[in-house]
Design an enzyme around this catalytic site. Structure first.
Site, mmCIF file in Angstrom:
data_model
loop_
_atom_site.group_PDB
_atom_site.id
_atom_site.type_symbol
_atom_site.label_atom_id
_atom_site.label_comp_id
_atom_site.label_asym_id
_atom_site.label_seq_id
_atom_site.Cartn_x
_atom_site.Cartn_y
_atom_site.Cartn_z
ATOM 1 N N ASP A 183 0.830 -1.126 0.110
ATOM 2 C CA ASP A 183 0.100 -0.158 0.118
ATOM 3 C C ASP A 183 1.069 1.141 -0.158
ATOM 4 O OD1 ASP A 183 -1.934 1.931 0.321
ATOM 5 O OD2 ASP A 183 -3.050 1.250 2.151
ATOM 6 N N HIS A 185 -0.518 4.254 -0.071
ATOM 7 C CA HIS A 185 -1.441 5.126 0.609
ATOM 8 C C HIS A 185 -1.522 6.362 0.181
ATOM 9 C CE1 HIS A 185 -3.259 6.188 4.690
ATOM 10 N NE2 HIS A 185 -3.846 5.029 4.487
ATOM 11 N N GLU A 209 -1.271 -0.657 -4.080
ATOM 12 C CA GLU A 209 -2.591 -0.104 -3.919
ATOM 13 C C GLU A 209 -2.329 1.502 -3.810
ATOM 14 O OE1 GLU A 209 -5.559 0.350 -0.043
ATOM 15 O OE2 GLU A 209 -4.669 -1.534 -0.518
ATOM 16 N N GLU A 235 -10.366 3.225 -2.552
ATOM 17 C CA GLU A 235 -10.871 3.500 -1.165
ATOM 18 C C GLU A 235 -11.461 4.814 -1.158
ATOM 19 O OE1 GLU A 235 -7.622 4.374 1.829
ATOM 20 O OE2 GLU A 235 -6.881 2.890 0.350
ATOM 21 N N ASP A 257 -14.889 0.802 -1.132
ATOM 22 C CA ASP A 257 -15.536 0.687 0.249
ATOM 23 C C ASP A 257 -16.921 0.601 0.521
ATOM 24 O OD1 ASP A 257 -15.996 1.067 3.339
ATOM 25 O OD2 ASP A 257 -13.662 1.625 3.228
ATOM 26 N N HIS A 284 -12.237 -2.299 0.186
ATOM 27 C CA HIS A 284 -11.458 -2.058 1.096
ATOM 28 C C HIS A 284 -12.293 -1.884 2.345
ATOM 29 C CE1 HIS A 284 -10.284 1.901 3.588
ATOM 30 N NE2 HIS A 284 -9.269 1.405 2.905
#
Length: 382
Positions: A183, A185, A209, A235, A257, A284
């Protein structure tokens, strides 16, 4: 049957639950939350409840249309998350009313179990190795890790080497028969992402990700074409329209999500849209038991499902409540050999410990994500 009461509950460590009750005694639960903005979403649920009180809970699609389009100003994380939790609760009620699990109402199951992954933390390779070993011993077949902490706009050789060392340590502990997801992020700039992806590619991650923040979806295409690693994102995308440019850019995995992207109703459609682009679906969910149960109900009925995030033991919860603290029976969410088996109880199929939820709400929480800065004092992505 009519909806006669809607309540919300701020529960540790950083979640918001909603309870939708009917005049016939059926109760549905949902998880409408934006992490770090739970109180704001709570207010949005209160406003949106005006559209639902006194209405038939089984007209889910009609309610979704009104909740998403009834206001002239639409969308965004707060409104979409408020709607998501209410939508989950309505599907929960519908399943109970019809005596069927939500996945049956979505067309029926296509799998017997859903693969899940665990989060690993730690700043040093040795700490990561220990964390991976713990999950391997527990039977997990996949883990996910943050590639880095605060990241320079153009990483230094030392920063890049540290990322590779962290990923290599996790890969070594996992071996080649388990999967490792990375990730970023949204912490990486485009130049940083272009440096990081080829550096970690030899370690064969399952996916990378959010290599870029969602505002830079228009830059994803070149990044996707320049790597063999499956690129994942989603996400912080809240509807089908938002996912379309990411899919057109060639992302391999979509990660909506269930508590942000309009609930079960919209995420099911996002997964179908992804399928037409050959993309896989990996919801997510670093959230609570209701969001996980809703995610799994969709996963059980979705052909292009890949893997499910879950938050048991995640670093965000240290020192606070954990996912199973709010369910009366943890059985349905038990992980065995890296999978959660399909269950067939009506609705979302979990029983919320209402006493624990009300007690947690009495204490409340005010969780906020950290705000990071570079060494020169400028803002850094968290």
């Amino acid at each position: 049957m009519k909806i006669d009461k809607i309540e919300t509950f701020l529960v540790a460590p950083r979640w918001l639950f909603c309870r939708v009750a009917t005049d016939e005694g059926l109760v549905g639960w949902g998880e409408p939350v934006v992490e770090g903005r739970a109180e704001v979403v709570r207010a949005a649920v209160e406003v949106l409840s005006e559209y639902l009180l006194g209405e038939d809970p089984l007209r889910i699609e009609q309610h979704w249309q009104v909740l998403t389009k009834g206001g002239f100003y639409r969308g965004g994380p707060v409104l979409s998350s408020a709607i998501a939790g209410l939508d989950q609760a309505l599907w929960d009620i519908a399943g109970q009313a019809y005596g069927a699990p939500v996945h049956a109402l979505l067309g029926g199951a296509v799998r017997e179990k859903a693969r899940v992954y665990a989060w690993i933390g730690g700043d040093e390779p040795g700490e990561l190795t220990d964390a991976v070993a713990e999950h391997v011993a527990a039977g997990m077949t996949a883990v996910k890790m943050n590639a880095s902490g605060r990241l320079s706009p153009v990483p230094t050789p030392a920063e890049l080497d540290a990322i590779v060392a962290r990923v290599a340590a996790a890969r070594s502990a996992l071996g080649d028969d388990r999967d490792l997801a990375i990730d970023l992020h949204g912490r990486a700039s485009l130049p940083a992402a272009r440096m990081i992806l080829p550096a970690v590619a030899p370690l064969r991650p399952l996916l990378v990700e959010e290599p870029l923040v969602p505002e830079q979806i228009h830059l994803l295409g070149d990044l996707v074409r320049g790597t063999t690693i499956p690129v994942a994102t989603g996400e912080r995308i809240y509807d089908r329209a938002g996912f379309l440019p990411a899919l057109q850019a060639g992302v391999s995995v979509v990660q909506p999500d269930l508590s942000h992207a309009g609930g079960i109703s919209e995420v099911r459609r996002i997964a179908s849209l992804a399928e037409t682009y050959g993309a896989l679906f990996a919801p997510h969910c670093p959230l609570g038991p209701i969001a996980l149960a809703a995610s799994l109900q969709v996963a059980f009925a979705t052909p292009n499902f890949l893997i499910q995030e879950q938050s048991m033991g995640i670093h965000y919860h240290r020192g606070g409540a954990d996912l199973l603290d709010y369910v009366a029976d943890p059985g349905p969410l038990r992980i065995v050999d890296g999978h959660i088996a399909r269950w067939d109880a009506p609705g979302l199929g979990i029983t919320i410990d209402e006493q624990a939820v009300r007690a947690a709400d009495a204490a409340g929480h005010a969780w906020r994500n950290p705000v990071w800065r570079h060494e020169d004092g400028s803002f850094a992505e968290w």
